[in-house]
Write an enzyme that holds these catalytic residues in place. Structure first.
Site, mmCIF file in Angstrom:
data_model
loop_
_atom_site.group_PDB
_atom_site.id
_atom_site.type_symbol
_atom_site.label_atom_id
_atom_site.label_comp_id
_atom_site.label_asym_id
_atom_site.label_seq_id
_atom_site.Cartn_x
_atom_site.Cartn_y
_atom_site.Cartn_z
ATOM 1 N N ASP A 243 0.844 -1.190 0.000
ATOM 2 C CA ASP A 243 0.000 0.000 0.000
ATOM 3 C C ASP A 243 0.876 1.236 0.000
ATOM 4 O OD1 ASP A 243 -2.767 -0.038 0.022
ATOM 5 O OD2 ASP A 243 -2.925 0.642 2.086
ATOM 6 N N TYR B 39 2.183 4.800 1.434
ATOM 7 C CA TYR B 39 2.119 5.446 2.751
ATOM 8 C C TYR B 39 0.920 6.378 2.789
ATOM 9 C CZ TYR B 39 7.029 3.956 3.296
ATOM 10 O OH TYR B 39 8.184 3.233 3.398
ATOM 11 N N PHE C 41 7.941 1.658 -0.667
ATOM 12 C CA PHE C 41 8.878 1.876 0.446
ATOM 13 C C PHE C 41 9.566 3.241 0.429
ATOM 14 C CE2 PHE C 41 8.664 -2.785 0.082
ATOM 15 C CZ PHE C 41 8.246 -3.104 1.370
ATOM 16 N N HIS D 127 8.773 -9.463 6.176
ATOM 17 C CA HIS D 127 8.618 -8.048 5.807
ATOM 18 C C HIS D 127 9.569 -7.181 6.638
ATOM 19 C CE1 HIS D 127 6.605 -4.160 5.194
ATOM 20 N NE2 HIS D 127 6.084 -4.709 4.113
#
Length: 224
Positions: free
Chosen positions: A67, A69, A80, A189
């Site tokens: 997703d 941020y 990221f 993760h």
């Protein structure tokens, strides 16, 4: 989302049909309504930033996120990544920790990963938009169908791409990838909730360069 979507020509060639499909038309309608009532991230110009930063013909590595941020100023259309000047989110802090452990490269407060994209690293989120301060708010609206098509298209039309699948969500995408044509590297993760279960210590960044070197491709310079 703009109806006249600007997409790098290589991606446009392989994805053009998707934009005429019902799910995408419904997604565009949904996003148009959302923008009336909510603040949506990233801004329109950055929704397809991952594709425009890494042309289809240049893709060597794929790092899959889930997703964008959802905090103000964070999302820039690359998984990221945040724009410079924005506080580094926890998952990205752990990515930089692993790069330093793996390769001895220190990060000096930079969070914008655009330099990686220019070297052939596709920073792809499974969902490309989100409401401000509402994580996961645009999941299951059509983006996943689009980005699954992106992954399967890379798998079908290219060879020797290295997929970094961090966490259970990303690992479910293995079914879209031809394992005999590509390389898949798996770990937990980089989130603080799971990084110590395998991400920290995974060595993926040096492993990517070993694979690229073996295939006579230019290695990635992970230093920002």
């Amino acid at each position: 989302m703009k109806k006249n979507i600007q997409l790098e020509k290589g991606w446009k060639n392989v994805l053009q049909e998707e934009f005429g499909k019902n799910y995408m038309q419904n997604l565009i309608k949904f996003l148009t309504k959302e923008k009336v009532n909510y603040t949506i991230y990233p801004n329109d110009n950055n929704i397809f930033n991952a594709f425009n930063s890494t042309p289809f013909n240049n893709v060597k590595v794929v790092i899959l996120g889930q997703d964008p941020y959802h905090g103000k100023g964070q999302a820039n259309g690359l998984s990221f990544s945040v724009s410079d000047g924005i506080k580094t989110p926890p998952s990205l802090v752990n990515i930089f920790k692993e790069i330093e452990r793996d390769l001895g490269i220190k990060n000096h407060g930079k969070g914008d990963l655009t330099y990686w994209t220019k070297q052939g690293v596709l920073l792809l989120n499974a969902t490309l938009t989100v409401r401000k301060n509402e994580a996961g708010s645009h999941q299951n609206r059509g983006w996943e169908e689009f980005t699954d098509k992106v992954i399967s298209t890379i798998s079908d039309k290219k060879e020797g791409v290295i997929f970094l699948l961090w966490g259970k969500f990303a690992q479910k995408k293995q079914k879209l990838i031809h394992k005999n044509k590509h390389h898949i590297l798996i770990s937990s993760h980089p989130s603080p909730l799971s990084a110590y279960r395998g991400f920290l210590g995974c060595g993926h960044f040096s492993e990517v360069n070993k694979i690229l070197k073996k295939e006579n491709k230019i290695e990635i310079n992970w230093e920002l």
